[in-house]
Design a protein around this motif. Structure first.
Motif, PDB file in Angstrom:
ATOM      1  N   ASP A 127      12.303  14.394 -15.481  1.00 28.74           N
ATOM      2  CA  ASP A 127      11.545  15.467 -14.836  1.00 28.74           C
ATOM      3  C   ASP A 127      10.179  14.967 -14.382  1.00 28.74           C
ATOM      4  O   ASP A 127       9.733  15.270 -13.272  1.00 28.74           O
ATOM      5  N   ARG A 128       9.508  14.186 -15.224  1.00 24.73           N
ATOM      6  CA  ARG A 128       8.182  13.640 -14.885  1.00 24.73           C
ATOM      7  C   ARG A 128       8.303  12.669 -13.710  1.00 24.73           C
ATOM      8  O   ARG A 128       7.480  12.690 -12.798  1.00 24.73           O
ATOM      9  N   ARG A 129       9.327  11.801 -13.726  1.00 31.06           N
ATOM     10  CA  ARG A 129       9.550  10.861 -12.615  1.00 31.06           C
ATOM     11  C   ARG A 129       9.732  11.612 -11.301  1.00 31.06           C
ATOM     12  O   ARG A 129       9.140  11.273 -10.286  1.00 31.06           O
ATOM     13  N   THR A 130      10.553  12.644 -11.329  1.00 37.40           N
ATOM     14  CA  THR A 130      10.830  13.430 -10.129  1.00 37.40           C
ATOM     15  C   THR A 130       9.562  14.084  -9.601  1.00 37.40           C
ATOM     16  O   THR A 130       9.296  14.062  -8.397  1.00 37.40           O
ATOM     17  N   LYS A 131       8.752  14.637 -10.491  1.00 37.69           N
ATOM     18  CA  LYS A 131       7.505  15.279 -10.071  1.00 37.69           C
ATOM     19  C   LYS A 131       6.567  14.260  -9.436  1.00 37.69           C
ATOM     20  O   LYS A 131       5.997  14.513  -8.369  1.00 37.69           O
ATOM     21  N   ILE A 132       6.396  13.112 -10.063  1.00 40.67           N
ATOM     22  CA  ILE A 132       5.487  12.099  -9.519  1.00 40.67           C
ATOM     23  C   ILE A 132       5.999  11.579  -8.178  1.00 40.67           C
ATOM     24  O   ILE A 132       5.225  11.414  -7.228  1.00 40.67           O
ATOM     25  N   TYR A 190       5.375  11.308  -2.343  1.00 46.63           N
ATOM     26  CA  TYR A 190       5.897  11.563  -0.998  1.00 46.63           C
ATOM     27  C   TYR A 190       4.966  12.479  -0.213  1.00 46.63           C
ATOM     28  O   TYR A 190       4.711  12.253   0.956  1.00 46.63           O
ATOM     29  N   ARG A 191       4.440  13.525  -0.887  1.00 46.66           N
ATOM     30  CA  ARG A 191       3.518  14.436  -0.221  1.00 46.66           C
ATOM     31  C   ARG A 191       2.242  13.715   0.218  1.00 46.66           C
ATOM     32  O   ARG A 191       1.611  14.093   1.196  1.00 46.66           O
ATOM     33  N   MET A 192       1.854  12.685  -0.532  1.00 47.72           N
ATOM     34  CA  MET A 192       0.664  11.894  -0.198  1.00 47.72           C
ATOM     35  C   MET A 192       0.968  10.838   0.866  1.00 47.72           C
ATOM     36  O   MET A 192       0.058  10.149   1.310  1.00 47.72           O
ATOM     37  N   GLY A 193       2.235  10.705   1.221  1.00 47.41           N
ATOM     38  CA  GLY A 193       2.609   9.708   2.218  1.00 47.41           C
ATOM     39  C   GLY A 193       2.886   8.335   1.640  1.00 47.41           C
ATOM     40  O   GLY A 193       2.884   7.338   2.359  1.00 47.41           O
ATOM     41  N   VAL A 194       3.124   8.265   0.339  1.00 49.29           N
ATOM     42  CA  VAL A 194       3.394   6.984  -0.319  1.00 49.29           C
ATOM     43  C   VAL A 194       4.900   6.885  -0.575  1.00 49.29           C
ATOM     44  O   VAL A 194       5.465   7.711  -1.284  1.00 49.29           O
ATOM     45  N   PHE A 195       5.517   5.862   0.012  1.00 49.66           N
ATOM     46  CA  PHE A 195       6.947   5.668  -0.140  1.00 49.66           C
ATOM     47  C   PHE A 195       7.281   4.339  -0.807  1.00 49.66           C
ATOM     48  O   PHE A 195       8.385   4.141  -1.296  1.00 49.66           O
ATOM     49  N   GLU A 253      11.204   5.413  -5.582  1.00 49.33           N
ATOM     50  CA  GLU A 253      12.321   5.958  -6.366  1.00 49.33           C
ATOM     51  C   GLU A 253      13.039   4.900  -7.204  1.00 49.33           C
ATOM     52  O   GLU A 253      13.818   5.235  -8.092  1.00 49.33           O
ATOM     53  N   ASP A 254      12.735   3.615  -6.969  1.00 43.50           N
ATOM     54  CA  ASP A 254      13.334   2.539  -7.750  1.00 43.50           C
ATOM     55  C   ASP A 254      12.476   2.120  -8.940  1.00 43.50           C
ATOM     56  O   ASP A 254      12.871   1.246  -9.704  1.00 43.50           O
ATOM     57  N   CYS A 255      11.310   2.742  -9.102  1.00 46.17           N
ATOM     58  CA  CYS A 255      10.365   2.342 -10.147  1.00 46.17           C
ATOM     59  C   CYS A 255      10.558   3.156 -11.415  1.00 46.17           C
ATOM     60  O   CYS A 255      11.026   4.290 -11.386  1.00 46.17           O
ATOM     61  N   ARG A 256      10.144   2.552 -12.508  1.00 45.22           N
ATOM     62  CA  ARG A 256      10.151   3.247 -13.790  1.00 45.22           C
ATOM     63  C   ARG A 256       8.947   4.178 -13.878  1.00 45.22           C
ATOM     64  O   ARG A 256       7.997   4.079 -13.093  1.00 45.22           O
ATOM     65  N   LEU A 257       8.982   5.066 -14.853  1.00 45.36           N
ATOM     66  CA  LEU A 257       7.931   6.068 -15.010  1.00 45.36           C
ATOM     67  C   LEU A 257       6.553   5.428 -15.160  1.00 45.36           C
ATOM     68  O   LEU A 257       5.597   5.857 -14.530  1.00 45.36           O
ATOM     69  N   PHE A 258       6.431   4.395 -15.960  1.00 45.38           N
ATOM     70  CA  PHE A 258       5.134   3.748 -16.183  1.00 45.38           C
ATOM     71  C   PHE A 258       4.534   3.274 -14.856  1.00 45.38           C
ATOM     72  O   PHE A 258       3.361   3.521 -14.561  1.00 45.38           O
ATOM     73  N   THR A 259       5.341   2.617 -14.049  1.00 45.67           N
ATOM     74  CA  THR A 259       4.878   2.116 -12.754  1.00 45.67           C
ATOM     75  C   THR A 259       4.496   3.271 -11.833  1.00 45.67           C
ATOM     76  O   THR A 259       3.469   3.218 -11.156  1.00 45.67           O
ATOM     77  N   LEU A 260       5.313   4.312 -11.814  1.00 48.04           N
ATOM     78  CA  LEU A 260       5.016   5.471 -10.977  1.00 48.04           C
ATOM     79  C   LEU A 260       3.690   6.110 -11.361  1.00 48.04           C
ATOM     80  O   LEU A 260       2.918   6.513 -10.492  1.00 48.04           O
ATOM     81  N   GLU A 261       3.428   6.213 -12.658  1.00 40.46           N
ATOM     82  CA  GLU A 261       2.170   6.801 -13.099  1.00 40.46           C
ATOM     83  C   GLU A 261       0.985   5.957 -12.632  1.00 40.46           C
ATOM     84  O   GLU A 261      -0.034   6.492 -12.199  1.00 40.46           O
ATOM     85  N   TYR A 305       0.543   6.484  -8.892  1.00 40.88           N
ATOM     86  CA  TYR A 305      -0.008   7.816  -8.670  1.00 40.88           C
ATOM     87  C   TYR A 305      -1.512   7.847  -8.955  1.00 40.88           C
ATOM     88  O   TYR A 305      -2.299   8.364  -8.163  1.00 40.88           O
ATOM     89  N   ILE A 306      -1.914   7.265 -10.071  1.00 43.24           N
ATOM     90  CA  ILE A 306      -3.333   7.216 -10.436  1.00 43.24           C
ATOM     91  C   ILE A 306      -4.120   6.446  -9.387  1.00 43.24           C
ATOM     92  O   ILE A 306      -5.181   6.887  -8.929  1.00 43.24           O
ATOM     93  N   ASN A 307      -3.609   5.299  -8.985  1.00 37.71           N
ATOM     94  CA  ASN A 307      -4.298   4.486  -7.981  1.00 37.71           C
ATOM     95  C   ASN A 307      -4.420   5.229  -6.649  1.00 37.71           C
ATOM     96  O   ASN A 307      -5.462   5.161  -5.990  1.00 37.71           O
ATOM     97  N   GLU A 308      -3.378   5.923  -6.254  1.00 37.61           N
ATOM     98  CA  GLU A 308      -3.406   6.653  -4.985  1.00 37.61           C
ATOM     99  C   GLU A 308      -4.387   7.825  -5.043  1.00 37.61           C
ATOM    100  O   GLU A 308      -5.124   8.074  -4.090  1.00 37.61           O
ATOM    101  N   LYS A 309      -4.409   8.536  -6.152  1.00 41.56           N
ATOM    102  CA  LYS A 309      -5.368   9.639  -6.311  1.00 41.56           C
ATOM    103  C   LYS A 309      -6.794   9.103  -6.245  1.00 41.56           C
ATOM    104  O   LYS A 309      -7.668   9.701  -5.615  1.00 41.56           O
TER     105      LYS A 309
END
Length: 67
Positions: A14-19, A24-29, A38-46, A49-53
């Motif tokens: 659920d957390r992976r899907t939300k991130i 995607y909404r931020m334009g990061v693919f 979508e190929d990354c693990r949760l840790f990498t996605l977080e 996400y932090i870096n993009e914010k």
């Protein structure tokens, strides 16, 4: 697999899907190293996400200085 393990996996998914949706909404693919988000693990996605914010906040701050 017991119930608590299934619940943990569900929470992670659920957390992976939300991130991923937020990115995607931020334009990061893709990550900086070229992997699809979508190929990354949760840790990498977080981390992505932090870096993009952080990057978006810096851009917004710079735009405010220009006005």
């Amino acid at each position: 697999m017991d119930i608590s393990e299934k619940q943990r996996q569900r929470a992670v998914n659920d957390r992976r899907t939300k991130i991923i949706n937020d990115l995607y909404r931020m334009g990061v693919f893709y990550t900086r190293d070229g992997r699809k988000v979508e190929d990354c693990r949760l840790f990498t996605l977080e981390q992505v996400y932090i870096n993009e914010k952080h990057r978006m906040a810096k851009v917004k701050e710079q735009q405010g200085e220009l006005m």
